[in-house]
Scaffold this motif. Structure first.
Motif, mmCIF file in Angstrom:
data_model
loop_
_atom_site.group_PDB
_atom_site.id
_atom_site.type_symbol
_atom_site.label_atom_id
_atom_site.label_comp_id
_atom_site.label_asym_id
_atom_site.label_seq_id
_atom_site.Cartn_x
_atom_site.Cartn_y
_atom_site.Cartn_z
ATOM 1 N N THR A 31 5.962 -16.575 -2.615
ATOM 2 C CA THR A 31 7.242 -16.250 -2.556
ATOM 3 C C THR A 31 7.311 -15.339 -3.552
ATOM 4 N N GLN A 32 8.541 -14.485 -3.805
ATOM 5 C CA GLN A 32 8.899 -13.484 -4.543
ATOM 6 C C GLN A 32 8.444 -13.654 -6.056
ATOM 7 N N ARG A 33 8.670 -15.025 -6.497
ATOM 8 C CA ARG A 33 8.565 -15.077 -8.036
ATOM 9 C C ARG A 33 7.002 -15.230 -8.140
ATOM 10 N N GLU A 34 5.832 -15.256 -7.027
ATOM 11 C CA GLU A 34 4.675 -14.921 -7.509
ATOM 12 C C GLU A 34 4.056 -13.425 -7.704
ATOM 13 N N PHE A 35 4.925 -12.464 -7.339
ATOM 14 C CA PHE A 35 4.824 -11.162 -7.330
ATOM 15 C C PHE A 35 5.240 -10.497 -8.382
ATOM 16 N N GLN A 36 4.712 -9.735 -8.963
ATOM 17 C CA GLN A 36 5.213 -8.832 -9.844
ATOM 18 C C GLN A 36 6.386 -7.822 -9.599
ATOM 19 N N ALA A 37 7.218 -7.289 -10.309
ATOM 20 C CA ALA A 37 8.183 -6.332 -9.719
ATOM 21 C C ALA A 37 7.358 -5.023 -9.530
ATOM 22 N N GLY A 38 7.863 -4.065 -8.483
ATOM 23 C CA GLY A 38 7.147 -2.857 -8.152
ATOM 24 C C GLY A 38 7.243 -2.693 -7.037
ATOM 25 N N GLN A 39 6.207 -1.752 -6.265
ATOM 26 C CA GLN A 39 6.208 -0.926 -5.221
ATOM 27 C C GLN A 39 4.937 -1.348 -4.440
ATOM 28 N N VAL A 40 5.001 -1.763 -3.197
ATOM 29 C CA VAL A 40 3.697 -1.876 -2.461
ATOM 30 C C VAL A 40 2.751 -0.697 -2.357
ATOM 31 N N GLN A 41 1.697 -0.612 -3.001
ATOM 32 C CA GLN A 41 0.801 0.844 -3.084
ATOM 33 C C GLN A 41 0.016 0.706 -2.140
ATOM 34 N N MET A 42 -0.487 -0.339 -1.535
ATOM 35 C CA MET A 42 -1.624 -0.169 -0.515
ATOM 36 C C MET A 42 -1.582 -1.675 0.276
ATOM 37 N N LEU A 43 -1.867 -1.218 1.471
ATOM 38 C CA LEU A 43 -2.259 -2.629 2.565
ATOM 39 C C LEU A 43 -3.449 -2.386 3.341
ATOM 40 N N ASN A 44 -4.801 -2.998 2.880
ATOM 41 C CA ASN A 44 -5.870 -2.694 3.614
ATOM 42 C C ASN A 44 -6.621 -3.950 4.376
ATOM 43 N N TRP A 45 -7.196 -3.791 5.449
ATOM 44 C CA TRP A 45 -8.088 -4.574 6.062
ATOM 45 C C TRP A 45 -9.511 -4.304 5.595
ATOM 46 N N ALA A 46 -10.080 -5.195 4.923
ATOM 47 C CA ALA A 46 -11.411 -4.699 4.566
ATOM 48 C C ALA A 46 -12.468 -5.480 5.032
ATOM 49 N N GLN A 47 -13.555 -4.971 4.868
ATOM 50 C CA GLN A 47 -14.899 -5.864 5.227
ATOM 51 C C GLN A 47 -16.000 -5.688 4.238
ATOM 52 N N LEU A 48 -16.733 -6.896 3.921
ATOM 53 C CA LEU A 48 -17.595 -7.081 3.123
ATOM 54 C C LEU A 48 -18.715 -7.592 3.499
ATOM 55 N N PRO A 49 -19.995 -6.897 3.733
ATOM 56 C CA PRO A 49 -21.226 -6.983 4.365
ATOM 57 C C PRO A 49 -21.815 -8.365 3.717
ATOM 58 N N VAL A 50 -22.428 -8.961 4.426
ATOM 59 C CA VAL A 50 -23.384 -10.217 3.996
ATOM 60 C C VAL A 50 -24.115 -9.645 2.793
ATOM 61 N N GLY A 51 -23.974 -10.534 1.734
ATOM 62 C CA GLY A 51 -24.888 -10.276 0.398
ATOM 63 C C GLY A 51 -24.365 -9.150 -0.361
ATOM 64 N N SER A 52 -23.172 -8.596 0.132
ATOM 65 C CA SER A 52 -22.411 -7.699 -0.796
ATOM 66 C C SER A 52 -21.315 -8.074 -1.658
ATOM 67 N N SER A 53 -21.058 -7.178 -2.702
ATOM 68 C CA SER A 53 -20.030 -7.542 -3.566
ATOM 69 C C SER A 53 -19.320 -6.048 -3.844
ATOM 70 N N PHE A 54 -18.131 -6.177 -4.143
ATOM 71 C CA PHE A 54 -17.504 -5.000 -4.864
ATOM 72 C C PHE A 54 -17.738 -4.875 -6.269
ATOM 73 N N GLN A 55 -17.630 -3.808 -6.852
ATOM 74 C CA GLN A 55 -17.895 -3.535 -8.471
ATOM 75 C C GLN A 55 -16.662 -4.288 -9.149
ATOM 76 N N PRO A 56 -17.081 -4.978 -10.126
ATOM 77 C CA PRO A 56 -16.086 -5.466 -11.160
ATOM 78 C C PRO A 56 -15.197 -4.457 -11.549
ATOM 79 N N HIS A 57 -14.055 -4.651 -11.574
ATOM 80 C CA HIS A 57 -12.998 -3.966 -11.886
ATOM 81 C C HIS A 57 -11.645 -4.428 -12.256
ATOM 82 N N TYR A 58 -10.694 -3.544 -12.897
ATOM 83 C CA TYR A 58 -9.445 -4.162 -12.859
ATOM 84 C C TYR A 58 -8.406 -2.848 -12.934
ATOM 85 N N HIS A 59 -7.106 -3.322 -12.858
ATOM 86 C CA HIS A 59 -6.131 -2.359 -12.506
ATOM 87 C C HIS A 59 -4.971 -2.305 -13.754
ATOM 88 N N GLU A 60 -4.612 -1.282 -14.258
ATOM 89 C CA GLU A 60 -4.021 -1.263 -15.220
ATOM 90 C C GLU A 60 -2.398 -1.936 -15.156
#
Length: 127
Positions: A31-60
């Motif tokens: 619900t709303q209390r779990e989300f920070q105040a702000g604006q939706v920046q993106m909505l993606n449907w993503a695929q991660l192939p078998v054995g793959s990973s995305f790079q470790p990262h963070y968002h400021e």
């Protein structure tokens, strides 16, 4: 991070439905209390192939919400690692280093959306 296993809540009639004979059921993930105040920046449907990973990262200044649709993955966030199953949700807060890895035998698919605090933050890849 906030890990929300799909088994944490069941399906209930949507608020606009007849509770005795609902046409649609919903599972409240967050619900709303779990989300920070702000604006939706993106909505993606993503695929991660078998054995793959995305790079470790963070968002400021962006919170990311992942909902696993298919496959099995591990999500490392900081020092914690969680194995996610279909239907599970992970909320990653700004500045939390995170990485997802497909540990299953099929392509993992997930929906991810980001909520930006609109402070001009960047995405930072961690080596």
């Amino acid at each position: 991070m906030n890990y929300i296993p799909s088994a944490a809540s069941g399906f209930i009639p949507a608020s606009h439905e007849d509770p005795q004979k609902p046409g649609v059921l919903k599972r409240v993930i967050a619900t709303q209390r779990e989300f920070q105040a702000g604006q939706v920046q993106m909505l993606n449907w993503a695929q991660l192939p078998v054995g793959s990973s995305f790079q470790p990262h963070y968002h400021e200044d962006m919170q990311e919400v992942f909902v696993l649709l298919n496959g099995n993955v591990t999500m490392k966030c900081g020092e914690q690692t969680v194995t996610m199953q279909v239907g599970d949700t992970m909320i990653v807060n700004p500045e939390e280093i995170h990485q997802m890895q497909n540990v299953g035998d099929v392509v993992a698919e997930y929906i991810v959306f980001g909520i930006s605090a609109q402070k001009g933050g960047r995405t930072v890849v961690v080596d």
